[in-house]
Design an enzyme around this catalytic site. Structure first.
Site, PDB file in Angstrom:
ATOM      1  N   LYS A   9       0.839  -1.214   0.000  1.00 28.09           N
ATOM      2  CA  LYS A   9       0.000   0.000   0.000  1.00 28.09           C
ATOM      3  C   LYS A   9       0.868   1.255   0.000  1.00 28.09           C
ATOM      4  CE  LYS A   9      -1.655   1.425   4.155  1.00 28.09           C
ATOM      5  NZ  LYS A   9      -1.322   2.800   4.555  1.00 28.09           N
ATOM      6  N   ASN A  10       1.874   1.282   0.876  1.00 24.59           N
ATOM      7  CA  ASN A  10       2.633   2.521   1.049  1.00 24.59           C
ATOM      8  C   ASN A  10       3.643   2.773  -0.070  1.00 24.59           C
ATOM      9  OD1 ASN A  10       1.150   3.025   3.296  1.00 24.59           O
ATOM     10  ND2 ASN A  10       2.741   2.465   4.777  1.00 24.59           N
TER      11      ASN A  10
ATOM     12  N   ARG B  15      -4.664  10.879   4.416  1.00 23.05           N
ATOM     13  CA  ARG B  15      -3.493  11.745   4.477  1.00 23.05           C
ATOM     14  C   ARG B  15      -2.612  11.612   3.228  1.00 23.05           C
ATOM     15  NH1 ARG B  15       0.085  14.358   8.049  1.00 23.05           N
ATOM     16  NH2 ARG B  15       2.204  13.957   7.397  1.00 23.05           N
TER      17      ARG B  15
ATOM     18  N   CYS C 274      -5.363  12.161  12.293  1.00 21.05           N
ATOM     19  CA  CYS C 274      -5.136  10.726  12.406  1.00 21.05           C
ATOM     20  C   CYS C 274      -4.949  10.346  13.853  1.00 21.05           C
ATOM     21  CB  CYS C 274      -3.905  10.343  11.611  1.00 21.05           C
ATOM     22  SG  CYS C 274      -3.643   8.589  11.634  1.00 21.05           S
TER      23      CYS C 274
ATOM     24  N   ARG D 189       1.156  14.382  13.314  1.00 19.42           N
ATOM     25  CA  ARG D 189       1.534  14.244  11.899  1.00 19.42           C
ATOM     26  C   ARG D 189       1.613  15.591  11.187  1.00 19.42           C
ATOM     27  NH1 ARG D 189      -0.873   8.755   9.432  1.00 19.42           N
ATOM     28  NH2 ARG D 189       1.094   8.797   8.348  1.00 19.42           N
TER      29      ARG D 189
ATOM     30  N   ASP E 167       5.400  20.244   8.218  1.00 17.63           N
ATOM     31  CA  ASP E 167       6.406  21.291   8.025  1.00 17.63           C
ATOM     32  C   ASP E 167       7.580  20.849   7.147  1.00 17.63           C
ATOM     33  OD1 ASP E 167       6.804  19.614  10.414  1.00 17.63           O
ATOM     34  OD2 ASP E 167       8.697  20.698  10.594  1.00 17.63           O
TER      35      ASP E 167
ATOM     36  N   ASP F  49       5.002   0.564  12.210  1.00 16.14           N
ATOM     37  CA  ASP F  49       3.807  -0.112  11.682  1.00 16.14           C
ATOM     38  C   ASP F  49       3.705  -1.576  12.124  1.00 16.14           C
ATOM     39  OD1 ASP F  49       3.078   2.218  10.431  1.00 16.14           O
ATOM     40  OD2 ASP F  49       3.762   1.623   8.447  1.00 16.14           O
TER      41      ASP F  49
ATOM     42  N   ILE G  15       8.230   7.153  16.907  1.00 15.73           N
ATOM     43  CA  ILE G  15       7.782   7.816  15.674  1.00 15.73           C
ATOM     44  C   ILE G  15       6.459   8.560  15.865  1.00 15.73           C
ATOM     45  CG2 ILE G  15       7.171   7.483  13.227  1.00 15.73           C
ATOM     46  CD1 ILE G  15      10.082   6.947  13.698  1.00 15.73           C
TER      47      ILE G  15
ATOM     48  N   ARG H  82      -8.451  -0.506   5.427  1.00 19.33           N
ATOM     49  CA  ARG H  82      -7.611   0.449   4.699  1.00 19.33           C
ATOM     50  C   ARG H  82      -6.294  -0.184   4.264  1.00 19.33           C
ATOM     51  NH1 ARG H  82      -6.885   6.038   7.678  1.00 19.33           N
ATOM     52  NH2 ARG H  82      -5.622   6.256   5.812  1.00 19.33           N
TER      53      ARG H  82
HETATM   54  N1  EPU Z   1       6.715  14.594  10.675  1.00 17.85           N
HETATM   55  C1  EPU Z   1       6.851  15.950  10.971  1.00 17.85           C
HETATM   56  N2  EPU Z   1       6.743  16.857   9.951  1.00 17.85           N
HETATM   57  C2  EPU Z   1       6.532  16.477   8.661  1.00 17.85           C
HETATM   58  C3  EPU Z   1       6.387  15.086   8.357  1.00 17.85           C
HETATM   59  C4  EPU Z   1       6.497  14.177   9.391  1.00 17.85           C
HETATM   60  O1  EPU Z   1       7.041  16.331  12.129  1.00 17.85           O
HETATM   61  O2  EPU Z   1       6.457  17.351   7.786  1.00 17.85           O
HETATM   62  C5  EPU Z   1       6.790  13.620  11.765  1.00 17.85           C
HETATM   63  C6  EPU Z   1       5.426  12.913  11.955  1.00 17.85           C
HETATM   64  O3  EPU Z   1       4.580  13.671  12.772  1.00 17.85           O
HETATM   65  C7  EPU Z   1       5.850  11.609  12.575  1.00 17.85           C
HETATM   66  C8  EPU Z   1       7.216  11.317  11.943  1.00 17.85           C
HETATM   67  O4  EPU Z   1       7.670  12.566  11.418  1.00 17.85           O
HETATM   68  O5  EPU Z   1       6.011  11.749  13.955  1.00 17.85           O
HETATM   69  C9  EPU Z   1       7.188  10.284  10.835  1.00 17.85           C
HETATM   70  O6  EPU Z   1       6.363  10.701   9.785  1.00 17.85           O
HETATM   71  P1  EPU Z   1       6.631  10.313   8.258  1.00 17.85           P
HETATM   72  O7  EPU Z   1       6.439  11.555   7.445  1.00 17.85           O
HETATM   73  O8  EPU Z   1       7.898   9.570   8.132  1.00 17.85           O
HETATM   74  O9  EPU Z   1       5.430   9.312   7.982  1.00 17.85           O
HETATM   75  P2  EPU Z   1       4.361   9.381   6.837  1.00 17.85           P
HETATM   76  O10 EPU Z   1       5.026   9.603   5.528  1.00 17.85           O
HETATM   77  O11 EPU Z   1       3.263  10.275   7.228  1.00 17.85           O
HETATM   78  C10 EPU Z   1       4.551   6.826   6.325  1.00 17.85           C
HETATM   79  C11 EPU Z   1       3.582   5.683   6.216  1.00 17.85           C
HETATM   80  C12 EPU Z   1       3.056   5.328   7.598  1.00 17.85           C
HETATM   81  C13 EPU Z   1       4.257   4.937   8.474  1.00 17.85           C
HETATM   82  C14 EPU Z   1       5.262   6.097   8.514  1.00 17.85           C
HETATM   83  C15 EPU Z   1       6.508   5.776   9.303  1.00 17.85           C
HETATM   84  C16 EPU Z   1       2.635   6.004   4.011  1.00 17.85           C
HETATM   85  C17 EPU Z   1       1.444   6.300   3.193  1.00 17.85           C
HETATM   86  N3  EPU Z   1       2.483   6.063   5.347  1.00 17.85           N
HETATM   87  O12 EPU Z   1       3.801   7.897   6.881  1.00 17.85           O
HETATM   88  O13 EPU Z   1       2.203   4.209   7.446  1.00 17.85           O
HETATM   89  O14 EPU Z   1       3.823   4.637   9.767  1.00 17.85           O
HETATM   90  O15 EPU Z   1       5.646   6.447   7.159  1.00 17.85           O
HETATM   91  O16 EPU Z   1       7.147   4.679   8.785  1.00 17.85           O
HETATM   92  O17 EPU Z   1       3.683   5.683   3.490  1.00 17.85           O
HETATM   93  C18 EPU Z   1       0.425   2.776   7.991  1.00 17.85           C
HETATM   94  O18 EPU Z   1       0.583   2.234   6.893  1.00 17.85           O
HETATM   95  O19 EPU Z   1      -0.294   2.288   8.905  1.00 17.85           O
HETATM   96  C19 EPU Z   1       1.093   4.043   8.245  1.00 17.85           C
HETATM   97  C20 EPU Z   1       0.689   4.895   9.180  1.00 17.85           C
END
Ligand code: EPU
Length: 417
Positions: A22-23, A92, A116, A121, A124, A305, A327, A397
């Site tokens: 999915k991701n 998201r 979420c 999340r 920035d 995850d 995380i 999902r």
């Molecule tokens: N963060 C910030 N600012 C940003 C972006 C992220 O502070 O601009 C923080 C977030 O708040 C969080 C941490 O950085 O505390 C990690 O966030 P990241 O951006 O790495 O995660 P994501 O891209 O939102 C993806 C996966 C998630 C998975 C995380 C971590 C997808 C669609 N989602 O999310 O998957 O948990 O990476 O590996 O790729 C899931 O599939 O259940 C899921 C939540």
């Protein structure tokens, strides 16, 4: 409202195949908007989040079609660069449209993505990286408009290796003028898969899978075909279920090199895990052993995850263990539900202290997010008696008919209205 009714206590045995990730599929589908043409993406899992992404693509003017595991996206005539607010609220991952739309049209309008359950999340890192490339953002109310007459490559250093921000910046930089480097980039296998797709389109990106990604901007791209990598989190969930329930399972297409931190921990708990030509075999013939501490972190560290699924195993292990979640700040909501089943888990800030008990007891529980839901299904399969799991919308999902997946391996799970 649908629920899962699980008769626990069955060992798992047999063979199961893992679908595409999915991701990985979500950013790749978004990336099809970066250039007009007919893109053919295979091994795309049939999940609610994927249907939502296809709806978003349609709302922008793309034509999408699913045949089996192949999704075709015709992104020739994009008529809008506004991501609809109601779809942003739903998922998201709609933020993945920012990078490719900015790369192709120099503009995008987005809204605050859906809240979420697992944490704040923030966004920035996405915005500041895009600003470094020359995008100007204007916010009014919930709407955020980004514009740039020409994206210019530059050196970007992420303050944290965000998966989504790394992906957005790779897409935005693909057609920027000159060279972009992304330092402290996330290293997840899904990022390597996105690099492979973008390069198939004609982009010049290298370094995905390491902390420094280099993107040499190109003037033109063209449509491509791509096969999505297998889902390491679904594979890991099946491994955790087998270790919790006992038994022996072949997980076809699973890649051991994508889940090494999980495999290491499961072996310490007493599991036998081997890679073979078609996937991974896992066997567990003893009560799980407690282990010191598991700490989640950016890849290749232990994936957040899989934190809730592994907690189920530790809740019935012989001895005390702990988990540190670094995380997402609210990713312990399954703990309350596991306690209803008898688990002895105490939360102290980022740390969960788990005292292993002899067994869990079936009761009614509710999933609060996707991976928490998967953990409760595993807990139900382990528990004595019947467990009812509510709020399946979260589980659906990310897992395609989870009950069929585990019933094929000998579990007893019914979906009821
Ligand atoms: N963060 C910030 N600012 C940003 C972006 C992220 O502070 O601009 C923080 C977030 O708040 C969080 C941490 O950085 O505390 C990690 O966030 P990241 O951006 O790495 O995660 P994501 O891209 O939102 C993806 C996966 C998630 C998975 C995380 C971590 C997808 C669609 N989602 O999310 O998957 O948990 O990476 O590996 O790729 C899931 O599939 O259940 C899921 C939540």
């Amino acid at each position: 409202m649908e629920v899962l009714k699980i008769d626990g206590g069955k060992r798992l045995a047999g063979t199961v195949k893992v679908d595409g990730a999915k991701n990985a599929a979500l950013p790749i589908l978004a990336a099809t908007t970066i250039v007009g043409g007919i893109h053919r993406i295979s091994n795309v899992p049939e999940l609610r989040d994927i249907s939502t992404m296809m709806q978003i693509l349609e709302s922008l003017g793309c034509k999408t079609k699913r045949e089996g595991d192949v999704v075709t996206v015709d992104s020739t005539d994009i008529t809008s660069t506004q991501i609809p607010a109601e779809l942003m609220m739903k998922m998201r991952s709609s933020i993945f449209l920012m990078g490719p739309l900015l790369a192709r049209f120099g503009e995008v309008e987005t809204f605050q993505p859906g809240g979420c359950a697992i944490g704040e999340r923030k966004m920035d890192i996405h915005f500041s990286g895009l600003e470094d490339l020359g995008v100007q953002f204007v916010q009014s109310g919930d709407s955020i408009k980004g514009k740039s007459s020409r994206l210019i490559g530059t050196a970007i250093k992420l303050r944290f290796p965000s998966v989504g921000a790394t992906e957005n910046l790779m897409m935005a930089a693909a057609t920027a003028e000159g060279m972009t480097t992304i330092e402290n980039a996330a290293r997840e296998p899904e990022i390597v898969d996105l690099q492979d797709f973008l390069n198939a389109l004609g982009a010049r990106i290298s370094g995905a899978g390491t902390s420094t990604i280099s993107v040499t901007g190109v003037n033109s791209l063209g449509a491509a075909e791509h096969r999505v990598i297998p889902d390491r989190i679904v594979a890991g969930t099946i491994l955790c279920a087998t270790v919790a329930c006992g038994g022996s399972v072949d997980v076809l297409e699973a890649r051991i090199d994508h889940i090494e931190s999980l495999v290491k921990s499961l072996r310490e708990m007493g599991a036998e895990i081997e890679a073979h030509a078609n996937g991974i075999r896992v066997s567990m013939n003893q009560r799980p052993k407690a282990i010191g501490e598991i700490k989640t972190g950016p890849y290749p560290d232990f994936p957040t995850d899989l934190q809730s699924q592994v907690m189920v195993i530790l809740s019935i292990a012989s001895g005390d263990s702990s988990i540190k979640e670094t995380i997402f700040e609210s990713r312990y909501q399954h703990v309350e539900q596991l306690r209803l089943m008898g688990a002895e888990i105490a939360i102290e800030g980022e740390v969960a202290k788990i005292h292993g008990i002899d067994g869990l007891t079936g009761t009614k529980v509710a999933s609060t997010d996707l991976r928490a839901g998967a953990a409760l299904v595993i807990a139900g399969m382990v528990a004595r008696g019947e467990t009812t799991v509510e709020n399946l919308n979260h589980i659906d999902r990310g897992y395609h008919r989870i009950e069929e997946l585990f019933n094929e391996l000998g579990a007893s799970i019914r979906r009821e209205s």
